[in-house]
Enzyme design. Structure first.
Site, PDB file in Angstrom:
ATOM      1  N   SER A   1     -21.534  54.624  22.751  1.00 28.59           N
ATOM      2  CA  SER A   1     -22.543  55.835  22.287  1.00 28.59           C
ATOM      3  C   SER A   1     -22.859  56.425  23.332  1.00 28.59           C
ATOM      4  O   SER A   1     -23.394  56.235  24.453  1.00 28.59           O
ATOM      5  CB  SER A   1     -23.921  55.499  21.000  1.00 28.59           C
ATOM      6  OG  SER A   1     -23.311  55.175  20.114  1.00 28.59           O
TER       7      SER A   1
ATOM      8  N   HIS B   1     -19.083  58.246  20.235  1.00 26.17           N
ATOM      9  CA  HIS B   1     -18.146  58.034  20.588  1.00 26.17           C
ATOM     10  C   HIS B   1     -16.442  59.132  19.567  1.00 26.17           C
ATOM     11  O   HIS B   1     -16.009  59.660  18.898  1.00 26.17           O
ATOM     12  CB  HIS B   1     -17.149  56.808  18.969  1.00 26.17           C
ATOM     13  CG  HIS B   1     -18.280  55.828  19.634  1.00 26.17           C
ATOM     14  ND1 HIS B   1     -18.229  54.955  20.115  1.00 26.17           N
ATOM     15  CD2 HIS B   1     -19.398  55.010  18.990  1.00 26.17           C
ATOM     16  CE1 HIS B   1     -19.774  54.017  20.174  1.00 26.17           C
ATOM     17  NE2 HIS B   1     -20.449  54.284  19.126  1.00 26.17           N
TER      18      HIS B   1
ATOM     19  N   HIS C   1     -18.397  48.321  14.809  1.00 29.50           N
ATOM     20  CA  HIS C   1     -19.440  47.436  14.851  1.00 29.50           C
ATOM     21  C   HIS C   1     -19.664  46.824  13.676  1.00 29.50           C
ATOM     22  O   HIS C   1     -19.060  46.447  12.997  1.00 29.50           O
ATOM     23  CB  HIS C   1     -20.660  47.964  14.518  1.00 29.50           C
ATOM     24  CG  HIS C   1     -20.824  49.490  15.956  1.00 29.50           C
ATOM     25  ND1 HIS C   1     -20.125  50.185  16.051  1.00 29.50           N
ATOM     26  CD2 HIS C   1     -21.003  49.412  17.027  1.00 29.50           C
ATOM     27  CE1 HIS C   1     -20.377  51.365  16.840  1.00 29.50           C
ATOM     28  NE2 HIS C   1     -21.054  50.231  18.375  1.00 29.50           N
TER      29      HIS C   1
ATOM     30  N   TYR D   1     -22.385  45.759  11.762  1.00 27.73           N
ATOM     31  CA  TYR D   1     -22.871  46.975  10.954  1.00 27.73           C
ATOM     32  C   TYR D   1     -22.675  47.857   9.870  1.00 27.73           C
ATOM     33  O   TYR D   1     -22.804  48.492   8.902  1.00 27.73           O
ATOM     34  CB  TYR D   1     -23.850  47.111  11.327  1.00 27.73           C
ATOM     35  CG  TYR D   1     -24.176  48.253  12.670  1.00 27.73           C
ATOM     36  CD1 TYR D   1     -23.465  49.454  11.664  1.00 27.73           C
ATOM     37  CD2 TYR D   1     -24.638  48.227  13.982  1.00 27.73           C
ATOM     38  CE1 TYR D   1     -23.486  50.632  12.658  1.00 27.73           C
ATOM     39  CE2 TYR D   1     -23.679  49.256  14.774  1.00 27.73           C
ATOM     40  CZ  TYR D   1     -23.832  50.630  14.107  1.00 27.73           C
ATOM     41  OH  TYR D   1     -22.898  51.713  15.007  1.00 27.73           O
ATOM     42  N   GLU D   2     -20.970  48.073  10.338  1.00 22.34           N
ATOM     43  CA  GLU D   2     -19.739  49.055   9.430  1.00 22.34           C
ATOM     44  C   GLU D   2     -19.714  48.906   8.919  1.00 22.34           C
ATOM     45  O   GLU D   2     -18.797  49.104   7.583  1.00 22.34           O
ATOM     46  CB  GLU D   2     -18.804  49.604  10.256  1.00 22.34           C
ATOM     47  CG  GLU D   2     -19.587  50.560  12.079  1.00 22.34           C
ATOM     48  CD  GLU D   2     -19.008  51.043  12.635  1.00 22.34           C
ATOM     49  OE1 GLU D   2     -17.952  52.076  12.571  1.00 22.34           O
ATOM     50  OE2 GLU D   2     -17.976  50.417  13.528  1.00 22.34           O
TER      51      GLU D   2
ATOM     52  N   ALA E   1     -25.478  52.267  24.859  1.00 27.18           N
ATOM     53  CA  ALA E   1     -26.847  52.318  24.900  1.00 27.18           C
ATOM     54  C   ALA E   1     -27.124  51.330  23.974  1.00 27.18           C
ATOM     55  O   ALA E   1     -26.834  50.746  22.485  1.00 27.18           O
ATOM     56  CB  ALA E   1     -26.556  53.519  23.659  1.00 27.18           C
TER      57      ALA E   1
ATOM     58  N   MET F   1     -26.897  47.134  19.484  1.00 29.66           N
ATOM     59  CA  MET F   1     -26.082  46.122  17.896  1.00 29.66           C
ATOM     60  C   MET F   1     -24.799  46.239  18.739  1.00 29.66           C
ATOM     61  O   MET F   1     -23.586  46.211  17.152  1.00 29.66           O
ATOM     62  CB  MET F   1     -26.838  47.405  17.173  1.00 29.66           C
ATOM     63  CG  MET F   1     -27.454  47.870  16.426  1.00 29.66           C
ATOM     64  SD  MET F   1     -27.456  49.136  15.229  1.00 29.66           S
ATOM     65  CE  MET F   1     -29.780  49.202  15.689  1.00 29.66           C
ATOM     66  N   SER F   2     -24.226  45.740  19.532  1.00 26.83           N
ATOM     67  CA  SER F   2     -23.037  45.832  20.161  1.00 26.83           C
ATOM     68  C   SER F   2     -22.580  44.670  21.634  1.00 26.83           C
ATOM     69  O   SER F   2     -23.976  43.933  21.566  1.00 26.83           O
ATOM     70  CB  SER F   2     -22.089  46.561  20.528  1.00 26.83           C
ATOM     71  OG  SER F   2     -22.639  47.355  22.243  1.00 26.83           O
TER      72      SER F   2
ATOM     73  N   ASN G   1     -34.034  54.581  24.538  1.00 28.21           N
ATOM     74  CA  ASN G   1     -35.499  54.283  23.963  1.00 28.21           C
ATOM     75  C   ASN G   1     -35.722  52.840  24.251  1.00 28.21           C
ATOM     76  O   ASN G   1     -35.684  52.090  24.546  1.00 28.21           O
ATOM     77  CB  ASN G   1     -35.666  54.577  22.505  1.00 28.21           C
ATOM     78  CG  ASN G   1     -34.438  53.069  21.300  1.00 28.21           C
ATOM     79  OD1 ASN G   1     -32.784  53.414  22.077  1.00 28.21           O
ATOM     80  ND2 ASN G   1     -35.362  52.137  21.479  1.00 28.21           N
TER      81      ASN G   1
HETATM   82  I1  8IG Z   1     -29.711  53.223  21.634  1.00 27.98           I
HETATM   83  O1  8IG Z   1     -33.504  49.945  20.203  1.00 27.98           O
HETATM   84  C1  8IG Z   1     -30.298  52.080  20.327  1.00 27.98           C
HETATM   85  N1  8IG Z   1     -29.485  51.370  19.805  1.00 27.98           N
HETATM   86  N2  8IG Z   1     -30.829  47.085  17.351  1.00 27.98           N
HETATM   87  N3  8IG Z   1     -32.409  48.499  18.983  1.00 27.98           N
HETATM   88  C2  8IG Z   1     -31.612  48.315  18.684  1.00 27.98           C
HETATM   89  N4  8IG Z   1     -30.327  48.615  18.823  1.00 27.98           N
HETATM   90  C3  8IG Z   1     -30.647  50.534  20.055  1.00 27.98           C
HETATM   91  C4  8IG Z   1     -31.654  49.953  20.204  1.00 27.98           C
HETATM   92  C5  8IG Z   1     -32.316  49.453  19.718  1.00 27.98           C
HETATM   93  N5  8IG Z   1     -31.765  51.512  20.833  1.00 27.98           N
END
Ligand code: 8IG
Length: 280
Positions: free
Chosen positions: A41, A73, A95, A97-98, A125, A220-221, A244
């Site tokens: 991302s 993407h 992913h 989660y999709e 990311a 998540m990847s 973040n």
């Molecule tokens: I960008 O804080 C991103 N992807 N799991 N946690 C998770 N995935 C993320 C985060 C996060 N920030």
């Protein structure tokens, strides 16, 4: 009858599906690529900085690749010539989660390796559990926690001609490539990436748990793709771009901020990818 059942199972293997997609890939962009870079991302801006784009096709032109549903993407597959290397740049990933099965999540990585790439650079990311590594910091992934509850090595045994499922992950993230990245950017931090199923971000309690487990980054990847690539003998590198601080360490988390932060760090990450792929 028995033969028919067996040959159907053989054809259905995810490894065979990757080989089929690799033929399509080589027809569309040409053979001879050595390196694949998966852009996470917000990393889309990095592609143009790597070299001359000589081919550009939709990722979904490859059989077995579903359309990406996540903002940030590009959905493009580029071939980029750096001068010394021929690089396939994957502008997106699928992913868990999709709702995709693990074999779909790792399909493009298996495909580029079947197409000849021996090095795979995975970018993402992610959130940071280390306060000093704040938004905008690229972190070199030195190891991972696969907390997805899935593995690309589950399912039927890989067919004849492929390594067995019990692959060694001691040096999952190539020490050689990590040394190259650190030589090029000595202030670069390294960290352990925890890959979760995701969907939602974590709770603060889950972030405390992950810190106890040894995680520096959370996302998540990446983790399943890394295993699938290593299983097929590729050299793997990973870079997490922190967008973040993890839940409970700062304010609330939004995907829009994630993409803004990523766009602001393009130059440093282009230099890092170039160091990893051995380009001038
Ligand atoms: I960008 O804080 C991103 N992807 N799991 N946690 C998770 N995935 C993320 C985060 C996060 N920030």
């Amino acid at each position: 009858m028995v033969t028919l059942v067996c040959s159907t199972a053989r054809m259905d293997s995810p490894f065979d599906r990757a080989a089929t997609a690799a033929k399509v890939l080589n027809n569309r962009v040409g053979t001879g690529s050595d390196v694949a870079v998966v852009l996470g991302s917000g990393w889309a801006g990095a592609a143009g900085g790597l070299g001359e784009i000589v081919a550009d096709v939709p990722l979904t032109d490859l059989p077995g690749v579903p359309a990406p549903t996540v903002a940030g993407h590009s959905g493009r597959l580029l071939r980029v010539e750096t001068g010394s290397r021929s690089v396939l740049v994957l502008g997106g990933r699928n992913h868990l989660y999709e709702g995709h099965p693990v074999d779909t999540v790792v399909h493009t990585v298996r495909t580029v390796i079947a197409a000849g790439c021996r090095t795979v650079v995975l970018t993402n990311a992610c959130g940071s559990l280390v306060r000093e590594n704040g938004p905008g910091t690229p972190v070199l992934i030195c190891d991972q926690l696969n907390l997805t509850g899935r593995s690309p090595m589950s399912g039927p045994e890989p067919p004849p001609g492929f390594p067995g499922r019990f692959c060694d992950l001691t040096d999952l993230y190539s020490p050689r490539l990590r040394a190259a990245a650190l030589a090029a950017d000595p202030s670069l931090r390294e960290g352990v990436y925890a890959g979760l199923l995701g969907g939602a971000y974590e709770t603060p309690a889950e972030i405390s748990m992950l810190r106890t487990l040894g995680a520096d980054l959370v996302g998540m990847s990446t983790v399943l793709e890394a295993i699938a690539a290593r299983h097929l003998g590729a050299e793997v590198a990973g870079i997490g771009l922190v967008t973040n601080l993890a839940a409970g360490m700062a304010g609330v988390l939004s995907h829009g901020e994630v993409l803004d932060v990523a766009r602001g760090s393009t130059d440093r990450i282009v230099a890092l990818i170039n160091a990893l792929i051995g380009a001038p």
